[in-house]
Design a protein around this motif. Structure first.
Motif, PDB file in Angstrom:
ATOM      1  N   GLN A   1       0.845  -1.186   0.000  1.00  0.00           N
ATOM      2  CA  GLN A   1       0.000   0.000   0.000  1.00  0.00           C
ATOM      3  C   GLN A   1       0.888   1.247   0.000  1.00  0.00           C
ATOM      4  OE1 GLN A   1      -1.543  -1.308   3.628  1.00  0.00           O
ATOM      5  NE2 GLN A   1      -3.422  -2.183   2.816  1.00  0.00           N
TER       6      GLN A   1
ATOM      7  N   PHE B   1      -4.191   1.053  -2.621  1.00  0.00           N
ATOM      8  CA  PHE B   1      -4.471   0.388  -1.352  1.00  0.00           C
ATOM      9  C   PHE B   1      -5.067  -1.006  -1.541  1.00  0.00           C
ATOM     10  CE2 PHE B   1      -6.085   0.062   2.994  1.00  0.00           C
ATOM     11  CZ  PHE B   1      -5.141   0.799   3.705  1.00  0.00           C
TER      12      PHE B   1
ATOM     13  N   THR C   1      -7.934  -4.296  -4.813  1.00  0.00           N
ATOM     14  CA  THR C   1      -7.125  -3.076  -4.710  1.00  0.00           C
ATOM     15  C   THR C   1      -7.959  -1.881  -5.126  1.00  0.00           C
ATOM     16  OG1 THR C   1      -5.065  -4.250  -5.194  1.00  0.00           O
ATOM     17  CG2 THR C   1      -5.062  -1.870  -5.533  1.00  0.00           C
TER      18      THR C   1
END
Length: 379
Positions: free
Chosen positions: A102, A129, A149
């Protein structure tokens, strides 16, 4: 996580052994303790300039794993001639990269002005992320969660004006755009297709009402910090989802004796309309119900009740003990005692400056054992 727990246990055991060895020589023990804390204070002074403190950014939580980066933080007062009255303002700028791949870049301004009659909060965050989706409801569809994601850009701006003693009111704007990537082929995100499963763009206006009588914004020992916020996201403002969200947050601080503090919180979130799954009411994470993965439980409505007992130990070092309970529900009538989730734990604090800004390490137990490392208090 097991390695981190063993390392912490070893460190605490070593400190206990050292303490036991020094019991018969209190003068030497006191000298060693003073030297240790003098060294800690000198490190803090070294990394802190006159206006900015530059520190390595280290975070740890189940959502991020270990995150490393850099943080620049400024604690200041907008008008020096009002320093005896004006609350401190903060401006942290943070870059992080975590072991979960991340990437997070954020900046946030917390500004007090006009002898605390004006308050401005603005935040901007950009991130790539990888995260987990567990489904919707008080019973997760997948125990370990399904990876996906999101690349997102987030911004909010909130201005409040004092209209009476302790009472602030003002408008709030939020914007967020997400690109959902790397979904599991044939997974629950693709098969159940909750709103927002292929991305979202949110733009909304709202109103915030606060009742704030804290004696210190970083380390309150007494007073209230209650807030009611209403946000309305609409296609008229550029959003591709229409929904409203209402949040009630009640916090009370009690000074138990000269130094110990009990902090209580009751938090409620209600969602109306067609909200994407990432913006439903949710519990878990480092702020609400430590020991539960953030978003493990999400639904139309959510509530969390938390208590934290804060105890100073020596100079800038302290400990906290906390407990919490909460649940999510699609209807208010579904709330019941047998659906509550419980957790608790303890933590360590080290005060960075005289304003009361803390480094914190929390060890929490919920449906998992979890560690959290970061800045500021939770409640």
């Amino acid at each position: 996580m097991k390695k981190a727990f063993l390392l912490l246990s070893f460190f605490l055991g070593l400190q206990f052994y050292t303490f036991a060895q020094e019991v018969d020589n209190p003068e030497r023990k006191a000298g060693m303790m003073e030297s240790l804390f003098d060294f800690g204070d000198s490190v803090i002074d070294f990394i802190s300039g006159e206006n900015w403190a530059f520190i390595p950014a280290v975070v740890y939580s189940p959502e991020t794993s270990l995150g490393l980066g850099a943080r620049a933080i400024r604690v200041f007062r907008y008008k020096e001639d009002s320093a005896s009255i004006l609350r401190p303002s903060t401006l942290p700028i943070t870059f992080l990269y975590t072991l979960n791949n991340q990437t997070i870049l954020s900046a946030e301004l917390d500004l007090w002005a006009s002898e605390n009659r004006d308050y401005l909060n603005a935040r901007i965050e950009a991130s790539n992320f990888p995260f987990r989706y567990f489904g919707i409801g008080n019973e997760p569809l997948i125990g370990e969660g399904e990876f996906y994601t999101t690349r997102y850009l987030y911004f909010h701006l909130n201005y409040e004006r004092k209209i009476a003693k302790g009472i602030y009111i003002g408008p709030r704007y939020e914007f967020r755009t997400d690109q959902i990537r790397d979904r599991v082929p044939g997974g629950i995100l693709e098969t159940t297709q909750p709103l927002g499963f292929d991305g979202q763009r949110l733009s909304g206006l709202g109103l915030v009402l606060n009742y704030d009588t804290r004696d210190n914004i970083f380390q309150p020992t007494k007073g209230w910090n209650n807030s009611f916020s209403w946000m309305e996201f609409s296609q008229l403002l550029g959003s591709n989802f229409d929904f409203g969200q209402y949040v009630l947050d009640f916090r009370k601080y009690f000074q138990i004796n000269q130094k110990q503090v009990l902090a209580l919180q009751s938090w409620w979130s209600f969602t109306l309309g067609n909200a994407p799954f990432q913006h439903l009411s949710l519990i878990g994470g480092s702020d609400r119900m430590r020991g539960y993965f953030e978003g493990r439980y999400r639904d139309i409505n959510a509530m969390v009740h938390q208590a934290e007992y804060r105890v100073p130990i020596y100079r800038n070092f302290g400990m906290v003990f906390f407990g919490h309970t909460g649940q999510v529900a699609s209807k208010l009538g579904q709330y019941s005692f047998d659906r509550l989730r419980y957790g608790g734990g303890f933590g360590f604090r080290y005060k960075l400056n005289q304003e009361g800004l803390n480094i914190r390490l929390d060890i929490a137990f919920g449906d998992q054992r979890a560690f959290y490392f970061g800045l500021n208090e939770v409640i």
